[in-house]
Design a protein around this motif. Sequence first.
Motif, PDB file in Angstrom:
ATOM      1  N   GLU A  15      25.558  41.135  39.857  1.00 36.18           N
ATOM      2  CA  GLU A  15      25.595  42.573  40.092  1.00 36.18           C
ATOM      3  C   GLU A  15      25.197  42.901  41.523  1.00 36.18           C
ATOM      4  N   CYS A  16      24.316  42.099  42.104  1.00 36.37           N
ATOM      5  CA  CYS A  16      23.885  42.385  43.465  1.00 36.37           C
ATOM      6  C   CYS A  16      24.922  41.916  44.483  1.00 36.37           C
ATOM      7  N   GLY A  17      25.672  40.821  44.204  1.00 37.69           N
ATOM      8  CA  GLY A  17      26.618  40.278  45.153  1.00 37.69           C
ATOM      9  C   GLY A  17      27.981  40.933  45.060  1.00 37.69           C
ATOM     10  N   ASP A  18      28.916  40.384  45.876  1.00 36.13           N
ATOM     11  CA  ASP A  18      30.289  40.886  45.907  1.00 36.13           C
ATOM     12  C   ASP A  18      31.246  39.910  45.237  1.00 36.13           C
ATOM     13  N   SER A  19      30.746  39.074  44.332  1.00 37.61           N
ATOM     14  CA  SER A  19      31.602  38.076  43.686  1.00 37.61           C
ATOM     15  C   SER A  19      32.574  38.771  42.728  1.00 37.61           C
ATOM     16  N   GLU A  20      33.693  38.089  42.491  1.00 43.41           N
ATOM     17  CA  GLU A  20      34.703  38.626  41.574  1.00 43.41           C
ATOM     18  C   GLU A  20      34.331  38.273  40.138  1.00 43.41           C
ATOM     19  N   VAL A  21      34.578  39.215  39.251  1.00 42.79           N
ATOM     20  CA  VAL A  21      34.247  39.033  37.842  1.00 42.79           C
ATOM     21  C   VAL A  21      35.487  39.349  37.010  1.00 42.79           C
ATOM     22  N   LEU A  22      35.496  38.812  35.795  1.00 43.69           N
ATOM     23  CA  LEU A  22      36.576  39.083  34.850  1.00 43.69           C
ATOM     24  C   LEU A  22      36.217  40.280  33.984  1.00 43.69           C
ATOM     25  N   CYS A  23      37.207  41.097  33.703  1.00 37.83           N
ATOM     26  CA  CYS A  23      36.981  42.235  32.817  1.00 37.83           C
ATOM     27  C   CYS A  23      38.295  42.610  32.156  1.00 37.83           C
ATOM     28  N   LEU A  24      38.196  43.377  31.079  1.00 36.97           N
ATOM     29  CA  LEU A  24      39.348  43.915  30.367  1.00 36.97           C
ATOM     30  C   LEU A  24      39.551  45.355  30.802  1.00 36.97           C
ATOM     31  N   ARG A  25      40.590  45.578  31.601  1.00 36.34           N
ATOM     32  CA  ARG A  25      40.890  46.933  32.087  1.00 36.34           C
ATOM     33  C   ARG A  25      41.653  47.686  31.011  1.00 36.34           C
ATOM     34  N   ARG A  26      41.145  48.859  30.639  1.00 38.11           N
ATOM     35  CA  ARG A  26      41.808  49.663  29.612  1.00 38.11           C
ATOM     36  C   ARG A  26      43.012  50.374  30.211  1.00 38.11           C
ATOM     37  N   VAL A  27      44.147  50.198  29.610  1.00 38.19           N
ATOM     38  CA  VAL A  27      45.396  50.778  30.121  1.00 38.19           C
ATOM     39  C   VAL A  27      45.363  52.290  29.945  1.00 38.19           C
ATOM     40  N   GLY A  28      45.661  53.014  31.030  1.00 38.17           N
ATOM     41  CA  GLY A  28      45.712  54.468  30.969  1.00 38.17           C
ATOM     42  C   GLY A  28      44.365  55.148  31.018  1.00 38.17           C
ATOM     43  N   SER A  29      43.296  54.430  31.376  1.00 36.16           N
ATOM     44  CA  SER A  29      41.961  55.029  31.418  1.00 36.16           C
ATOM     45  C   SER A  29      41.192  54.416  32.577  1.00 36.16           C
ATOM     46  N   SER A  30      40.374  55.241  33.239  1.00 35.48           N
ATOM     47  CA  SER A  30      39.532  54.792  34.342  1.00 35.48           C
ATOM     48  C   SER A  30      38.091  54.587  33.901  1.00 35.48           C
ATOM     49  N   SER A  31      37.893  54.366  32.619  1.00 37.45           N
ATOM     50  CA  SER A  31      36.555  54.120  32.089  1.00 37.45           C
ATOM     51  C   SER A  31      36.671  53.189  30.889  1.00 37.45           C
ATOM     52  N   ASP A  32      35.517  52.802  30.345  1.00 41.05           N
ATOM     53  CA  ASP A  32      35.448  51.945  29.165  1.00 41.05           C
ATOM     54  C   ASP A  32      36.120  50.598  29.398  1.00 41.05           C
ATOM     55  N   LEU A  34      35.792  46.588  29.832  1.00 41.02           N
ATOM     56  CA  LEU A  34      34.905  45.634  29.181  1.00 41.02           C
ATOM     57  C   LEU A  34      34.751  44.405  30.060  1.00 41.02           C
ATOM     58  N   ARG A  35      33.519  44.167  30.527  1.00 38.30           N
ATOM     59  CA  ARG A  35      33.263  43.025  31.397  1.00 38.30           C
ATOM     60  C   ARG A  35      32.986  41.793  30.552  1.00 38.30           C
ATOM     61  N   LEU A  36      33.537  40.650  30.994  1.00 37.78           N
ATOM     62  CA  LEU A  36      33.302  39.366  30.358  1.00 37.78           C
ATOM     63  C   LEU A  36      32.293  38.594  31.187  1.00 37.78           C
ATOM     64  N   VAL A  37      31.045  38.561  30.728  1.00 34.07           N
ATOM     65  CA  VAL A  37      29.957  37.900  31.459  1.00 34.07           C
ATOM     66  C   VAL A  37      30.047  36.409  31.199  1.00 34.07           C
ATOM     67  N   GLU A  38      29.907  35.619  32.267  1.00 35.32           N
ATOM     68  CA  GLU A  38      30.035  34.176  32.149  1.00 35.32           C
ATOM     69  C   GLU A  38      28.949  33.607  31.247  1.00 35.32           C
ATOM     70  N   PHE A 138      33.600  51.714  36.455  1.00 34.31           N
ATOM     71  CA  PHE A 138      34.532  51.853  35.336  1.00 34.31           C
ATOM     72  C   PHE A 138      34.086  51.082  34.094  1.00 34.31           C
ATOM     73  N   LEU A 139      33.024  50.261  34.215  1.00 37.16           N
ATOM     74  CA  LEU A 139      32.634  49.401  33.104  1.00 37.16           C
ATOM     75  C   LEU A 139      31.960  50.189  31.997  1.00 37.16           C
ATOM     76  N   ALA A 140      32.207  49.756  30.755  1.00 40.06           N
ATOM     77  CA  ALA A 140      31.559  50.379  29.606  1.00 40.06           C
ATOM     78  C   ALA A 140      30.160  49.803  29.431  1.00 40.06           C
ATOM     79  N   LYS A 141      29.277  50.606  28.831  1.00 36.15           N
ATOM     80  CA  LYS A 141      27.909  50.159  28.598  1.00 36.15           C
ATOM     81  C   LYS A 141      27.891  49.229  27.395  1.00 36.15           C
TER      82      LYS A 141
END
Length: 466
Positions: A15-32, A34-38, A138-141
Motif C-alpha cells: 500500500e505504501c509503494g507503487d508496485s502493481e497489484v491484481l484486482c477485479l475491475r467491475r465492468v461499468g462501475s468506478s467503485s467496488d 476487488l483486490r487480490l492480495v498475494e 476504486f477498491l471495495a472495503k
Amino acid sequence: MDATAADCCAAERDECGDSEVLCLRRVGSSSDWLRLVEKTEITIGRGVDVTYQLLSPTCPLMISRLHCTFRQTEAGQWTVTDNKSLNGVWVNGSRIPAEEACLLKLEDSIEFGVPIKGNKVEFHYVLIQQPLKDIKLFLAKRQQDGAKPAHAPKKPKRKLAVEEVEPSTSKPKLYRLSCADKSADKSFAKPCPLSPLKGQQRHGQTGTGETASSRPIQESEGPSDGTSTPCDLDNLKMYSQNIMLLREQVDDTQRQVASLEGEPCQPDSLREEQVRELQGQLEALRAKMHGMETLEKSFSETKRQLNEQKTQHQEELLKKQLEDALQEQKKVIDELALSRQGFEEILLAKNKELEVTKEEKEKARAQKEEVVTQVTEVLENEFQCIICSELFIKAVILNCAHSFCSFCIKQWRKKKDECPICRQAIQSQTRCLALDNCIDRMVENLSLDMKSRRQELITERKGESN
C-alpha cells in the motif's frame, strides 16, 4: 501468528509503494473493485465470514453465502473455485465446474450469477494489473475477518440461537414464581416475561380488550386506497402466529385453573385468590385473542378486496389488449386485401400480355411456315433435274445455261448430244458448286425421309458410275 503478521506487513508495504497489484475491475462501475492480495485466500459471497460481501438488490439469492474462492498457486498464478453455488461462476462466458480450480490470466472476464429478465449480469468483473496508487480509490472495503491467509486454520462457525435465526413461534416457557406473602412451598406457573421489544410490540398490538377491538378498525382503514403492500401480508402472518400463541396460553391457563380446583389441600383463601388471578389472566388473554381475530378478519377482507380489484384490473387490461390485437388484425386483413387486389390486377395485365404475345407468336409461326413452303416450292421447281425429277446431285451447267445432274446428262448424251430443254448442241458442261451448296443446306431442313432418299440416290449413282 508469525506468518499472518508477515502477510500483514507485506500488504502494508504494497500500500505504501507503487508496485502493481491484481484486482477485479467491475465492468461499468468506478467503485467496488476487488483486490487480490498475494498469499491470501479471497472468499466472495453474501455471507458474513467472507472477504468481499456481494449483495444483489434485485435478487437476494443470486449470490450464495460462500459463492467462490480465489487462491494463488505456488507459481504465483491465481485460480478461482466455484463452491457449489446456485447460479455459478462464469469465466469468459463459460460456466466453470464446481469445486474445480480454474486458472486465470489477465483480461479474463469473470461473472457471478446469471442475467435477470434480459438484463446484463449484475456482478461482472475483469482481471487487471495496475499500480496500487491508481486504483486505490476504486477498491471495495474488505470484511474484518474475511481475508484469511491460505495456511491459517478455519475458525469454527458460531451456532446462532433460535431467536437470532428466526422468530419463535413455540409456546412461551413457564417458570415458577414463589409468593412472598404465601408459604414457601406454594407456587404457581406464569408465562415468562417478554423481552422489552416484544413486550412493547405485543402491548401496542393488544393492550386491553377495548384497545384491541378499536385497533383493527384503524388498521383496516389503512389499505383502503386499493394498493397492497408486502408489509400487510407479513403483519397478517405475524398476527396469525400471535393468535396461536394466545390460544395456547388460554389452554395453559384453563389447565392451571382446573388443576387448582382439583387440589383440596390448599386453604380456601389462597385457592380463591389463585383462581381469581388465573381467571383475570384468562379474561385478558381472551380479550387479546378476540382483538387478534378481529384484526385477522379485517386483513383477510382487505386482502380479498385487493385480489378482486387486481382481478378486475387484469380483466380490463386483457380486454384492452384483445381490442388492440383485433384492431391490428383488422388492419393487417385490410392491407392483405389491398395487396391481393393489386396482385390480381397485375396478374390480369400479365395474362393479357401473354395472350397478345401468344397471338403474335402464332402469326409469326404461320408466316414463317408460309415462307418456308413457298421457298421449298420454289427450290423444288427451280432446283429439280428435268431428267430424273430430283434435286440436283453434282449439278452441271451446259453452254445453253440449263442445269442438270452430272449423272443424268451423262446418260442423256449417250443417246443425243443436245440439250433436253432447248435442243441446242452441247458444246461444254461445267460443275456449279453454288447450286450444290445451296441444295445441301436446303436438304438439312427437310425431313428424315427426304434425307435418306437423297443419300440412297447418291450411293446408287456412285455404284453405277463405277
